[in-house]
Design an enzyme around this catalytic site. Structure first.
Site, mmCIF file in Angstrom:
data_model
loop_
_atom_site.group_PDB
_atom_site.id
_atom_site.type_symbol
_atom_site.label_atom_id
_atom_site.label_comp_id
_atom_site.label_asym_id
_atom_site.label_seq_id
_atom_site.Cartn_x
_atom_site.Cartn_y
_atom_site.Cartn_z
ATOM 1 N N ASN A 1 1.168 -1.301 -0.293
ATOM 2 C CA ASN A 1 0.002 -0.182 -0.154
ATOM 3 C C ASN A 1 0.896 1.455 0.162
ATOM 4 O O ASN A 1 1.093 2.138 0.719
ATOM 5 C CB ASN A 1 -0.723 -0.336 1.109
ATOM 6 N N ARG B 1 -2.134 -1.803 -3.333
ATOM 7 C CA ARG B 1 -3.754 -0.847 -3.076
ATOM 8 C C ARG B 1 -3.497 0.878 -4.379
ATOM 9 O O ARG B 1 -2.882 0.549 -4.527
ATOM 10 C CB ARG B 1 -4.019 -0.193 -1.436
ATOM 11 N N LEU C 1 -11.994 7.848 8.860
ATOM 12 C CA LEU C 1 -11.870 9.142 9.175
ATOM 13 C C LEU C 1 -9.549 9.381 9.731
ATOM 14 O O LEU C 1 -9.426 8.846 10.446
ATOM 15 C CB LEU C 1 -12.238 9.524 10.947
ATOM 16 N N GLY C 2 -9.477 9.389 8.557
ATOM 17 C CA GLY C 2 -8.003 8.891 8.739
ATOM 18 C C GLY C 2 -7.358 10.730 7.928
ATOM 19 O O GLY C 2 -7.924 11.564 8.429
ATOM 20 N N GLY D 1 -7.271 11.411 5.281
ATOM 21 C CA GLY D 1 -7.711 11.376 4.337
ATOM 22 C C GLY D 1 -9.232 10.823 5.040
ATOM 23 O O GLY D 1 -9.404 10.069 6.050
ATOM 24 N N ASP E 1 -1.686 16.847 12.144
ATOM 25 C CA ASP E 1 -1.820 15.235 13.142
ATOM 26 C C ASP E 1 -2.488 14.948 13.986
ATOM 27 O O ASP E 1 -2.499 16.663 14.809
ATOM 28 C CB ASP E 1 -0.267 15.098 13.540
ATOM 29 N N PHE E 2 -3.669 14.995 14.061
ATOM 30 C CA PHE E 2 -4.952 14.673 15.354
ATOM 31 C C PHE E 2 -4.238 14.314 16.828
ATOM 32 O O PHE E 2 -5.135 14.594 17.120
ATOM 33 C CB PHE E 2 -6.167 13.873 14.638
ATOM 34 N N ARG E 3 -3.719 13.484 16.529
ATOM 35 C CA ARG E 3 -3.091 13.206 17.699
ATOM 36 C C ARG E 3 -2.401 14.915 19.034
ATOM 37 O O ARG E 3 -2.924 15.418 20.027
ATOM 38 C CB ARG E 3 -1.692 12.356 18.464
#
Ligand code: ADP
Length: 425
Positions: free
Chosen positions: A32, A113, A233-234, A236, A307-309
């Protein structure tokens, strides 16, 4: 007579090969290739289990960092910063796969992928020259993804020549091939669709395929009767309305830029903003593209990070970060609410997946809190415990089911690849 003996010999070899395939373990290598990471795995098809799982991270400051785990433990290594996809796959082959020769020898196919199949490629295929041309052609719709996917395919042709005819492309757009015309057509002159294939194609289909199957198992509802709204939800992010096991609508469009707010992508905007940037601000098309794809979304609003963290840890202390997360969740809840209208009165579950969906109890809580009118309510305790790869329900009693399902794209890619491989022998 000589010809007859030759024919018998070939026939015997073929039968022996088929028997070996049926009797022995067969493994698929999955690749991937993305713009910031290359994820790889070796999957045991019969046991539906990963034997090797790893990731190369191109954005690591010290070089390309490669992490992988096998039955015997976790490992890591660093390649020099300029390493290209071929060098990374070469490393995977020589240092990881060949050091376990039993695994290496049982790899019978390679699954790739591929993000966009364009209008021609609607299901998984064995890759040949014609397919490569089609994937190249569809690159216009996924310029950040398809060219890198192609580099991975070319590299695996070179590094695994004995498997050259056993490379399979598994498309993220394939799951959405069931979208009805009313959902995939844009409100622009029909000729753009007819002559140039301008329509909505969707993305994240491999992940949706996994969570649809898994939801069907968890909820004990057969796939063809299953109605779910799945949120991937990543970095993207997208959402899909899945009725009777097939996709009816999804938020990504011609390209993965449409729909939800994402890490760095804008999602839905009024197209007039582009005219404003171009005419009034005299920006070039390239600059505008760069803003909408790389500088917008959570990064653009928070002015801190994609970065969500990092965003979560600044949620209480930074006003713009809070705003970015609120805009993200607000749009997500609007999409979920609108997709309930497609479920014909029976919604079996809302499903969260992807790095943010699997780990951010904050996003799940804010989003679901807007949906109580639809009888969707979260159980705070279950929600906070459902992180770090855990799978399960997070809804309160009497609410519609809300599930967290860690996605596993590698298993889907491996399964599709082995099925095609088996058909090809
Ligand atoms: P990709 O689209 O690249 O496959 P992922 O599905 O891996 O992305 O998701 C990446 C996103 O998930 C990042 O924004 C990351 O910060 C976020 N994420 C990962 N782990 C956590 C966590 N524990 N808490 C909150 N967000 C997380």
């Amino acid at each position: 007579m000589a010809n007859f003996i030759k024919y018998l010999t070939i026939y015997k070899q073929d039968i022996l090969f088929r028997v070996r395939i049926i009797m022995s373990n067969i493994f698929a290598l999955t690749l991937n290739c993305g713009s910031s990471t290359l994820k790889f795995s070796v999957v045991d098809f019969k046991k539906n289990k990963e034997l090797i799982l790893g990731m190369a991270d191109f954005l690591c400051s010290s070089g390309v960092s490669i992490l992988w785990k096998t039955k015997t433990g976790k490992y890591n290594d660093i390649l020099h910063k300029q390493s290209n996809i071929e060098e990374i796959i070469d490393f995977i082959s020589y240092n990881i796969l060949k050091s376990n020769i039993k695994i290496f020898n049982n790899i019978v196919c390679i699954g790739h992928r591929v993000v966009h199949g364009g209008s021609k490629l609607r299901k998984s295929v064995i890759i040949d020259k014609k397919i490569i041309k089609h994937i190249e052609h569809a690159s216009i719709f996924a310029p950040l993804h398809n060219p890198i996917n192609l580099l991975g395919i070319q590299a695996s042709f070179n590094i695994f020549p004995h498997l050259k005819k056993k490379n399979v492309a598994v498309f993220d757009t394939a799951f959405h091939s069931t979208l009805p015309k009313r959902s995939y057509l844009y409100g622009i002159p029909y000729g753009f669709y007819k002559d140039y294939g301008i329509r909505r194609y969707g993305a994240h289909g491999i992940s949706y395929s996994y969570v649809t199957n898994r939801s069907s198992e968890i909820l004990k509802i057969s796939r063809h009767r299953l109605n779910i709204i799945a949120c991937h939800l990543g970095n993207g992010a997208s959402i899909a309305a899945i009725r009777n096991g097939v996709c009816l609508d999804t938020s990504m469009g011609l390209t993965p830029l449409e729909g939800l707010i994402m890490g760095t992508r804008s999602g839905d905007i009024d197209p007039s903003i582009i005219f404003f940037m171009y005419k009034k601000l005299k920006m070039s098309i390239k600059e505008i593209e760069n803003i909408l794809i790389k500088k917008s979304g959570l990064l653009g609003i928070s002015e801190l990070s994609s970065d969500f963290r990092i965003l979560e840890s600044n949620y209480l202390s930074c006003e713009k970060v809070k705003l970015s997360i609120e805009v993200f969740c607000y749009r997500l809840s609007k999409y979920i609410a609108s997709y309930t209208t497609l479920m014909q009165g029976k919604l079996d579950a809302i499903v969260f997946t992807g790095g943010i969906g699997e780990n951010s109890c904050l996003v799940r809580e804010i989003t679901i809190s807007r949906l109580s009118i639809l009888n969707c309510n979260i159980d705070i305790k279950l929600n906070t415990s459902m992180i770090s790869g855990k799978e399960g329900f997070i809804n309160s009693k009497n609410s519609i089911s809300i599930l967290v399902i860690p996605t596993n794209e590698a298993l889907v890619i491996a399964k599709e690849s082995v099925l095609l491989f088996k058909k090809s022998i």
